[in-house]
Design a protein around this motif. Structure first.
Motif, PDB file in Angstrom:
ATOM      1  N   GLU A   1      53.651  23.526  30.937  1.00 11.64           N
ATOM      2  CA  GLU A   1      53.708  22.265  30.107  1.00 11.64           C
ATOM      3  C   GLU A   1      52.396  21.534  30.169  1.00 11.64           C
ATOM      4  O   GLU A   1      52.408  20.567  29.275  1.00 11.64           O
ATOM      5  CB  GLU A   1      54.880  21.656  31.135  1.00 11.64           C
ATOM      6  N   ASN A   2      51.544  21.775  31.081  1.00 10.90           N
ATOM      7  CA  ASN A   2      50.156  21.136  30.840  1.00 10.90           C
ATOM      8  C   ASN A   2      48.943  22.075  30.559  1.00 10.90           C
ATOM      9  O   ASN A   2      49.045  23.214  31.014  1.00 10.90           O
ATOM     10  CB  ASN A   2      50.077  20.337  32.270  1.00 10.90           C
ATOM     11  N   TYR A   3      47.914  21.293  30.168  1.00  7.81           N
ATOM     12  CA  TYR A   3      46.729  21.913  30.289  1.00  7.81           C
ATOM     13  C   TYR A   3      46.007  21.337  31.361  1.00  7.81           C
ATOM     14  O   TYR A   3      46.140  20.138  31.573  1.00  7.81           O
ATOM     15  CB  TYR A   3      45.955  21.742  28.968  1.00  7.81           C
ATOM     16  N   LEU A   4      45.359  22.193  32.205  1.00  3.18           N
ATOM     17  CA  LEU A   4      44.659  21.530  33.354  1.00  3.18           C
ATOM     18  C   LEU A   4      43.031  21.867  33.235  1.00  3.18           C
ATOM     19  O   LEU A   4      42.492  23.083  33.050  1.00  3.18           O
ATOM     20  CB  LEU A   4      45.177  22.185  34.500  1.00  3.18           C
ATOM     21  N   ILE A   5      42.308  20.862  33.114  1.00  2.00           N
ATOM     22  CA  ILE A   5      40.842  21.165  33.183  1.00  2.00           C
ATOM     23  C   ILE A   5      40.493  20.603  34.811  1.00  2.00           C
ATOM     24  O   ILE A   5      40.416  19.669  35.231  1.00  2.00           O
ATOM     25  CB  ILE A   5      40.061  20.027  32.376  1.00  2.00           C
ATOM     26  N   THR A   6      39.399  21.582  35.045  1.00  8.92           N
ATOM     27  CA  THR A   6      39.018  21.244  36.576  1.00  8.92           C
ATOM     28  C   THR A   6      37.512  21.304  36.487  1.00  8.92           C
ATOM     29  O   THR A   6      37.066  22.479  35.690  1.00  8.92           O
ATOM     30  CB  THR A   6      39.417  22.263  37.738  1.00  8.92           C
ATOM     31  N   ALA A   7      36.832  20.585  36.936  1.00  9.41           N
ATOM     32  CA  ALA A   7      35.031  20.401  37.166  1.00  9.41           C
ATOM     33  C   ALA A   7      34.745  20.340  38.279  1.00  9.41           C
ATOM     34  O   ALA A   7      35.316  19.208  39.170  1.00  9.41           O
ATOM     35  CB  ALA A   7      34.650  19.522  36.045  1.00  9.41           C
ATOM     36  N   LYS A   8      33.883  21.082  39.046  1.00  5.73           N
ATOM     37  CA  LYS A   8      33.085  21.023  40.123  1.00  5.73           C
ATOM     38  C   LYS A   8      32.003  20.064  40.077  1.00  5.73           C
ATOM     39  O   LYS A   8      31.153  20.722  39.367  1.00  5.73           O
ATOM     40  CB  LYS A   8      32.730  22.337  41.043  1.00  5.73           C
ATOM     41  N   LEU A   9      32.114  19.165  40.675  1.00  9.57           N
ATOM     42  CA  LEU A   9      30.986  18.027  40.514  1.00  9.57           C
ATOM     43  C   LEU A   9      30.394  17.400  42.162  1.00  9.57           C
ATOM     44  O   LEU A   9      30.523  16.223  42.375  1.00  9.57           O
ATOM     45  CB  LEU A   9      31.472  16.706  39.804  1.00  9.57           C
ATOM     46  N   SER A  10      30.107  18.379  42.816  1.00  7.50           N
ATOM     47  CA  SER A  10      29.719  18.213  44.157  1.00  7.50           C
ATOM     48  C   SER A  10      28.481  17.238  44.285  1.00  7.50           C
ATOM     49  O   SER A  10      27.590  17.315  43.430  1.00  7.50           O
ATOM     50  CB  SER A  10      29.689  19.248  45.056  1.00  7.50           C
ATOM     51  N   GLY A  11      28.596  16.198  45.108  1.00  5.57           N
ATOM     52  CA  GLY A  11      27.497  15.229  45.339  1.00  5.57           C
ATOM     53  C   GLY A  11      27.289  14.041  44.295  1.00  5.57           C
ATOM     54  O   GLY A  11      26.538  13.344  44.081  1.00  5.57           O
TER      55      GLY A  11
ATOM     56  N   ILE B   1      30.707   9.496  36.161  1.00  2.40           N
ATOM     57  CA  ILE B   1      31.444  10.361  35.554  1.00  2.40           C
ATOM     58  C   ILE B   1      32.080   9.613  34.270  1.00  2.40           C
ATOM     59  O   ILE B   1      32.658   8.516  34.517  1.00  2.40           O
ATOM     60  CB  ILE B   1      32.453  11.274  36.246  1.00  2.40           C
ATOM     61  N   ASP B   2      31.801  10.279  33.085  1.00  2.00           N
ATOM     62  CA  ASP B   2      32.629   9.690  31.809  1.00  2.00           C
ATOM     63  C   ASP B   2      33.236  10.689  31.224  1.00  2.00           C
ATOM     64  O   ASP B   2      32.765  11.680  31.120  1.00  2.00           O
ATOM     65  CB  ASP B   2      31.525   8.945  31.030  1.00  2.00           C
ATOM     66  N   ILE B   3      34.556  10.146  30.827  1.00  6.95           N
ATOM     67  CA  ILE B   3      35.409  11.013  30.123  1.00  6.95           C
ATOM     68  C   ILE B   3      35.556  10.732  28.688  1.00  6.95           C
ATOM     69  O   ILE B   3      36.270   9.668  28.500  1.00  6.95           O
ATOM     70  CB  ILE B   3      36.511  11.789  30.951  1.00  6.95           C
ATOM     71  N   ASP B   4      35.281  11.431  27.727  1.00  6.99           N
ATOM     72  CA  ASP B   4      35.545  10.872  26.241  1.00  6.99           C
ATOM     73  C   ASP B   4      36.692  11.932  25.773  1.00  6.99           C
ATOM     74  O   ASP B   4      36.551  13.155  25.810  1.00  6.99           O
ATOM     75  CB  ASP B   4      34.138  10.961  25.352  1.00  6.99           C
ATOM     76  N   ILE B   5      37.595  11.356  24.957  1.00  3.27           N
ATOM     77  CA  ILE B   5      38.592  12.129  24.333  1.00  3.27           C
ATOM     78  C   ILE B   5      38.526  11.730  22.791  1.00  3.27           C
ATOM     79  O   ILE B   5      38.574  10.858  22.232  1.00  3.27           O
ATOM     80  CB  ILE B   5      40.054  11.709  24.896  1.00  3.27           C
TER      81      ILE B   5
ATOM     82  N   LYS C   1      48.646  10.038  27.796  1.00  6.40           N
ATOM     83  CA  LYS C   1      49.610  10.797  28.478  1.00  6.40           C
ATOM     84  C   LYS C   1      48.572  11.608  29.319  1.00  6.40           C
ATOM     85  O   LYS C   1      49.221  12.441  30.245  1.00  6.40           O
ATOM     86  CB  LYS C   1      50.491  11.985  27.558  1.00  6.40           C
ATOM     87  N   ILE C   2      47.375  11.333  29.242  1.00  3.13           N
ATOM     88  CA  ILE C   2      46.318  12.339  30.145  1.00  3.13           C
ATOM     89  C   ILE C   2      46.097  11.510  31.400  1.00  3.13           C
ATOM     90  O   ILE C   2      46.220  10.385  31.531  1.00  3.13           O
ATOM     91  CB  ILE C   2      44.945  12.358  29.379  1.00  3.13           C
ATOM     92  N   ASN C   3      46.153  12.407  32.368  1.00  4.54           N
ATOM     93  CA  ASN C   3      45.643  11.703  33.812  1.00  4.54           C
ATOM     94  C   ASN C   3      44.397  12.712  34.412  1.00  4.54           C
ATOM     95  O   ASN C   3      44.536  13.925  34.023  1.00  4.54           O
ATOM     96  CB  ASN C   3      46.930  12.353  34.470  1.00  4.54           C
ATOM     97  N   ALA C   4      43.478  11.795  34.724  1.00  7.25           N
ATOM     98  CA  ALA C   4      42.270  12.192  35.664  1.00  7.25           C
ATOM     99  C   ALA C   4      42.374  11.810  37.020  1.00  7.25           C
ATOM    100  O   ALA C   4      42.774  10.704  37.292  1.00  7.25           O
ATOM    101  CB  ALA C   4      41.119  11.869  34.795  1.00  7.25           C
ATOM    102  N   ASN C   5      41.952  12.823  37.895  1.00  7.85           N
ATOM    103  CA  ASN C   5      41.857  12.464  39.331  1.00  7.85           C
ATOM    104  C   ASN C   5      40.513  13.111  39.851  1.00  7.85           C
ATOM    105  O   ASN C   5      40.048  14.483  39.447  1.00  7.85           O
ATOM    106  CB  ASN C   5      42.831  13.153  40.174  1.00  7.85           C
TER     107      ASN C   5
ATOM    108  N   GLY D   1      34.681  15.790  45.166  1.00  3.83           N
ATOM    109  CA  GLY D   1      33.861  16.579  44.348  1.00  3.83           C
ATOM    110  C   GLY D   1      34.510  17.229  43.288  1.00  3.83           C
ATOM    111  O   GLY D   1      33.723  18.171  42.544  1.00  3.83           O
ATOM    112  N   LEU D   2      35.852  17.359  43.078  1.00  2.00           N
ATOM    113  CA  LEU D   2      36.445  18.176  42.228  1.00  2.00           C
ATOM    114  C   LEU D   2      37.268  17.156  41.118  1.00  2.00           C
ATOM    115  O   LEU D   2      38.090  16.360  41.651  1.00  2.00           O
ATOM    116  CB  LEU D   2      37.668  19.116  42.986  1.00  2.00           C
ATOM    117  N   LEU D   3      37.042  17.218  39.881  1.00  2.00           N
ATOM    118  CA  LEU D   3      37.476  16.442  38.908  1.00  2.00           C
ATOM    119  C   LEU D   3      38.712  17.290  38.226  1.00  2.00           C
ATOM    120  O   LEU D   3      38.592  18.532  37.830  1.00  2.00           O
ATOM    121  CB  LEU D   3      36.636  15.995  37.659  1.00  2.00           C
ATOM    122  N   THR D   4      40.021  16.684  38.263  1.00  2.00           N
ATOM    123  CA  THR D   4      41.219  17.204  37.706  1.00  2.00           C
ATOM    124  C   THR D   4      41.495  16.521  36.444  1.00  2.00           C
ATOM    125  O   THR D   4      41.992  15.409  36.669  1.00  2.00           O
ATOM    126  CB  THR D   4      42.163  17.582  38.699  1.00  2.00           C
TER     127      THR D   4
END
Length: 156
Positions: free
Chosen positions: A63-73, A79-83, A131-135, A139-142
């Motif tokens: 039902e969803n696309y899931l993007i995960t980014a490892k950003l330790s430190g 962080i900026d997210i552009d759509i 409808k997008i949700n970011a968390n 160190g893990l951006l979802t």
């Protein structure tokens, strides 16, 4: 009178060349230009994104696309997210200022670094921003993007 001098210790033929080699290597690393090179190598391996990128993964959960980014430190405010219509761009900007003063040697050391890295992830369908949700946690951006379902046509 006899010429009895103390005997010289026996030298190991293999030990002496290696001692000279290690001594010369040690002297090489004590010189100033090499210390600078070694410091930059240390900085390279301790920086958050030495090669300018960070790992990103796109998965489909049905039902969803899931993007995960490892950003330790990295802190949340870096962080900026552009759509865009079918793309999401994650940009990370890491700034660091170091200033040291040594009165005994009358020297000042200042270092300002800015690292900027971004990744653009293409998606197969259009994105609805509301409808997008970011968390971001530990160190893990979802980023969760719901799939948009279109109308189906019946063939007559």
């Amino acid at each position: 009178m006899s010429n009895k001098l103390p005997e010289e210790p026996k030298k190991n033929l293999f030990q002496e060349p290696f001692q000279d080699f290690f001594r010369s290597i040690n002297e090489l690393f004590q010189e100033r230009p090499v210390k600078g090179v070694l410091q930059s190598i240390d900085d390279f391996f301790t920086s958050p994104f030495p090669l300018g990128g960070f790992p990103v993964e796109l998965s489909d959960s049905g039902e969803n696309y899931l993007i995960t980014a490892k950003l330790s430190g990295i802190k949340k405010d870096q962080i900026d997210i552009d759509i865009l219509e079918k793309y999401i761009t994650i940009t990370v900007e890491h700034k660091e200022k170091i200033s040291k003063e040594d009165d005994s040697q009358k020297s000042i050391y200042k270092k300002n670094t800015v690292q900027r890295s971004s990744r653009t992830i293409p998606l197969p369908g259009p994105i609805i921003e509301e409808k997008i949700n970011a968390n971001y946690e530990d160190g893990l951006l979802t980023i969760t993007i719901p799939k948009e379902k279109g109308k189906r046509l019946r063939i007559e």
